[in-house]
Design an enzyme around this catalytic site. Structure first.
Site, mmCIF file in Angstrom:
data_model
loop_
_atom_site.group_PDB
_atom_site.id
_atom_site.type_symbol
_atom_site.label_atom_id
_atom_site.label_comp_id
_atom_site.label_asym_id
_atom_site.label_seq_id
_atom_site.Cartn_x
_atom_site.Cartn_y
_atom_site.Cartn_z
ATOM 1 N N PRO A 233 0.853 -1.189 0.000
ATOM 2 C CG PRO A 233 0.090 -0.956 2.206
ATOM 3 C CD PRO A 233 0.941 -1.828 1.336
ATOM 4 C CG ASP A 234 1.106 6.058 -0.782
ATOM 5 O OD1 ASP A 234 1.412 6.437 -1.919
ATOM 6 O OD2 ASP A 234 1.474 6.651 0.265
ATOM 7 N N GLY B 50 -2.398 3.837 -9.620
ATOM 8 C CA GLY B 50 -1.654 5.037 -9.242
ATOM 9 C C GLY B 50 -1.568 5.990 -10.410
ATOM 10 C CD GLU C 27 -8.207 0.064 -13.552
ATOM 11 O OE1 GLU C 27 -8.594 1.170 -13.960
ATOM 12 O OE2 GLU C 27 -8.593 -1.018 -14.025
ATOM 13 C CG LEU C 28 -2.369 4.015 -15.178
ATOM 14 C CD1 LEU C 28 -1.512 4.083 -16.428
ATOM 15 C CD2 LEU C 28 -1.524 3.685 -13.957
ATOM 16 C CB CYS D 6 -8.958 7.570 -10.354
ATOM 17 S SG CYS D 6 -10.136 6.270 -9.957
HETATM 18 P P1 NAD Z 1 1.713 7.174 -7.430
HETATM 19 O O1 NAD Z 1 1.884 6.652 -8.801
HETATM 20 O O2 NAD Z 1 2.652 8.225 -6.953
HETATM 21 O O3 NAD Z 1 1.810 5.990 -6.359
HETATM 22 C C1 NAD Z 1 1.018 4.830 -6.448
HETATM 23 C C2 NAD Z 1 1.754 3.666 -5.815
HETATM 24 O O4 NAD Z 1 2.935 3.386 -6.566
HETATM 25 C C3 NAD Z 1 2.214 3.937 -4.385
HETATM 26 O O5 NAD Z 1 2.049 2.769 -3.622
HETATM 27 C C4 NAD Z 1 3.694 4.244 -4.564
HETATM 28 O O6 NAD Z 1 4.474 3.989 -3.420
HETATM 29 C C5 NAD Z 1 4.054 3.286 -5.685
HETATM 30 N N1 NAD Z 1 5.269 3.618 -6.431
HETATM 31 C C6 NAD Z 1 5.936 4.785 -6.470
HETATM 32 N N2 NAD Z 1 7.002 4.674 -7.298
HETATM 33 C C7 NAD Z 1 6.999 3.421 -7.787
HETATM 34 C C8 NAD Z 1 7.820 2.707 -8.698
HETATM 35 N N3 NAD Z 1 8.878 3.275 -9.279
HETATM 36 N N4 NAD Z 1 7.522 1.433 -8.984
HETATM 37 C C9 NAD Z 1 6.432 0.850 -8.441
HETATM 38 N N5 NAD Z 1 5.609 1.468 -7.558
HETATM 39 C C10 NAD Z 1 5.892 2.743 -7.238
HETATM 40 O O7 NAD Z 1 0.208 7.665 -7.343
HETATM 41 P P2 NAD Z 1 -0.480 8.430 -6.128
HETATM 42 O O8 NAD Z 1 -0.102 9.856 -6.201
HETATM 43 O O9 NAD Z 1 -0.266 7.693 -4.882
HETATM 44 O O10 NAD Z 1 -2.025 8.256 -6.495
HETATM 45 C C11 NAD Z 1 -2.737 9.191 -7.184
HETATM 46 C C12 NAD Z 1 -2.870 8.766 -8.641
HETATM 47 O O11 NAD Z 1 -3.511 7.498 -8.726
HETATM 48 C C13 NAD Z 1 -3.738 9.709 -9.439
HETATM 49 O O12 NAD Z 1 -3.148 9.924 -10.691
HETATM 50 C C14 NAD Z 1 -5.043 8.943 -9.581
HETATM 51 O O13 NAD Z 1 -5.814 9.313 -10.687
HETATM 52 C C15 NAD Z 1 -4.556 7.536 -9.679
HETATM 53 N N6 NAD Z 1 -5.610 6.592 -9.302
HETATM 54 C C16 NAD Z 1 -6.185 5.853 -10.282
HETATM 55 C C17 NAD Z 1 -7.219 4.986 -9.974
HETATM 56 C C18 NAD Z 1 -7.912 4.183 -11.045
HETATM 57 O O14 NAD Z 1 -8.668 3.289 -10.706
HETATM 58 N N7 NAD Z 1 -7.701 4.490 -12.317
HETATM 59 C C19 NAD Z 1 -7.645 4.852 -8.648
HETATM 60 C C20 NAD Z 1 -7.026 5.624 -7.680
HETATM 61 C C21 NAD Z 1 -6.016 6.486 -8.015
#
Ligand code: NAD
Length: 533
Positions: A198-199, A248, A270-271, A304
């Protein structure tokens, strides 16, 4: 000591609010710590509500991730061998426990995110909905399927869906309860183990739910949780997993995609989004107003599927926009462990900075503020007012970038075609919403380039249609969650074709040329056979 959102107790001043509750119990803290992979270091985590300590948790490094996968793989052997009925029984008990223990879950979500209680409840409801759906439907989606064989009558062909093994899951902070669990449930129902990262800002909600999942009968070790640095643990997860489920940002999703491609493993991502809502001039005004507010300000816009661009037809603009401004100005912004506020705080200083940067850049470059626009430290350290703007132009950060906060840009349009073209003018394609008379709005909906389009709804109708796939077009994702697509992705698809009586080759004694001629006749005849499995 600073935590993952850069917070320390001194970074924020506790709010004088009678509605905030005392910190979580010692027992709950111990249960959480017991569910995290035991890394060498520990980290304190503080609440965005008031800077108070939530708990300390073990932190993992890449080598811990390797061991977590070994443990999950060990437990998966037996779990993968259970019947669908046996797995369903665990999931249905989990479903009941989630509803029974919702107060703890809601408190936990609020403590670590600062969101409103109503937005926290969306997460609880979603877990119940998704768990029930996959507990009931997994067998139907994954039972062996008859397919048309090579030769009629003599080739019996079946497709089998085999569990991948151990799925690596990487989740963000905005829905810390439902995103890890609702994507884990189909993976588990398909017979897989899980290693979840998880984050690091929001590990507690997933741990509280995992506690209930183990109480429901999940075998020990099957679901591992590692907490720590995103890039380090994320890379280690991708290096070990049989499949990666990532949620993310689009930027991180691209890194995940590259790493998964190097190992030739499947992944689902899912981005982000910059989601449009279109209000046609025959939209039901009152419902559209309510829908625009829910879709834009649920979870303080940190969603998102949230609406960030609002295209209003000129025929309804002067009736719709002033009413919207009025309704938004009445939204109650606050933090309480009850349902007295519609909009909660943002998650972190970083998120607040991003939202403020988008709004101040837009205002400096000539946008007009209609309502909101201010940081409200008097409410909570990272609270920001629900905000509407007009006059947003291409040169502004807000125009194309995902704000991920309670900020919406309004544009006037003069035709359906203009609205569609503007809605599609984005690199994203996650969600969209169209309001208007049914036939007209549905005709607009199918022309929008987005994975889900809600007609006369903001986002909930498509999201809660758990039987239908959800995901992104363009840079909003790869793969789908929900429905058949959301569980079959966690399996390797295997074709078993059984040939009876004769081989698919020339019978003994028949030359290649005669066989070719016979085959040609056969192929001509087969054209008249109906498609049948
Ligand atoms: P993020 O990409 O910064 O982080 C997401 C996860 O990835 C975290 O657990 C983080 O620790 C991990 N992470 C970071 N660097 C990584 C790497 N190099 N390799 C693998 N994992 C890594 O995103 P965020 O800021 O935490 O979340 C917000 C984003 O998520 C927004 O863009 C939002 O739209 C998107 N989101 C999308 C959905 C969907 O269903 N499409 C749902 C929720 C959030």
């Amino acid at each position: 000591m600073r935590d993952h959102r850069g917070m320390s107790p001194s970074a924020t001043k506790p709010q004088k609010s009678s509605t905030l509750q005392p910190p979580v119990s010692k027992e709950l803290r111990q249960r959480w710590a017991g569910l995290v992979f035991p890394g060498a270091k520990t980290q304190e985590h503080f609440s965005p509500l008031d800077g108070s300590l939530i708990a300390s948790l073990p932190q993992s490094d890449a080598s811990d991730v390797d061991v977590a996968f070994e443990k999950a793989r060990g437990a998966q052997q037996a779990w993968g061998g259970l019947s669908f009925g046996q797995r369903k029984a665990v999931m249905m008990r989990f479903h009941d426990l989630v509803l029974e223990h919702q107060t703890t879950l809601l408190d936990t979500v609020q403590w670590e995110t600062g969101k409103s209680r109503a937005s926290a409840f969306d997460e609880v409801a979603d877990i119940a909905l998704t768990t029930r759906y996959y507990a009931n439907s997994a067998e139907q989606h994954l039972r062996p399927e008859k397919r048309q064989g090579a030769l009629p009558f003599v080739t019996q062909t079946r497709v089998h869906f085999q569990a991948k093994g151990v799925v690596g899951m990487i989740t963000p902070w905005n829905y810390p309860l439902t995103l890890p669990l609702s994507d884990a449930v189909p993976a588990l129902m398909a017979g897989n183990g899980i290693v979840l990262k998880p984050d690091a800002q929001t590990p507690f909600s997933a741990l509280s739910a995992l506690d209930l999942l183990y109480q429901a009968g999940l075998p020990e070790g099957l679901f591992q949780v590692v907490i720590g640095d995103g890039p380090e643990l994320g890379t280690a997860i991708i290096n070990n997993a049989n499949f990666v489920m990532f949620t993310g940002s689009t930027d991180t999703g691209k890194i995940v995609a590259e790493q998964a491609a190097r190992r030739l493993i499947g992944f689902s991502a899912e981005l982000g989004g910059k989601n449009p809502m279109i209000v046609l001039d025959d939209a039901p005004l009152e419902r559209a107003l309510e829908g625009a507010i829910t879709a834009s300000f649920s979870n303080a816009g940190q969603l998102c599927m949230s609406i960030e661009r609002l295209y209003v037809h000129e025929g309804i603009y002067d009736r719709f926009v002033p009413r919207l401004i009025d309704e938004v100005s009445k939204l109650r912004l606050g933090t309480a462990f009850d349902f007295s506020y519609e909009v909660g705080a943002l998650i972190s200083a970083e998120q607040l900075e991003k939202v403020q940067a988008h709004v101040s850049d837009a205002l400096e470059r000539g946008a007009t503020l209609l309502v909101g626009g201010k940081h409200r430290p008097d409410v909570a350290p990272f609270a920001f007012e629900p905000t509407l703007l007009t006059g947003v132009t291409e040169d502004m950060l807000l125009c194309r970038g995902e704000t991920f906060g309670p900020v919406v840009a309004i544009y006037k349009v003069s035709s359906d075609e203009e609205a569609i073209a503007l809605a599609n003018d984005t690199s994203y394609g996650l969600n969209a919403s169209v309001w208007g008379s049914k036939t007209r709005a549905e005709s607009v909906a199918v022309q929008i380039q987005a994975g889900s389009v809600n007609v006369n709804e903001g986002f909930t109708a498509s999201w809660a249609s758990t039987d239908a796939p959800m995901g992104g077009f363009k840079e909003s994702g790869v793969g789908r969650r929900h429905g058949r697509e959301g569980i079959q992705k966690y399996t390797d698809v295997q074709t078993v074709a059984t040939q009876s009586g004769m081989n698919v080759a020339a019978p003994k004694g028949m030359g290649a040329e005669a066989f070719t001629q016979a085959m040609t006749k056969g192929l001509r005849l087969m054209k008249y056979l109906p498609f049948r499995k």
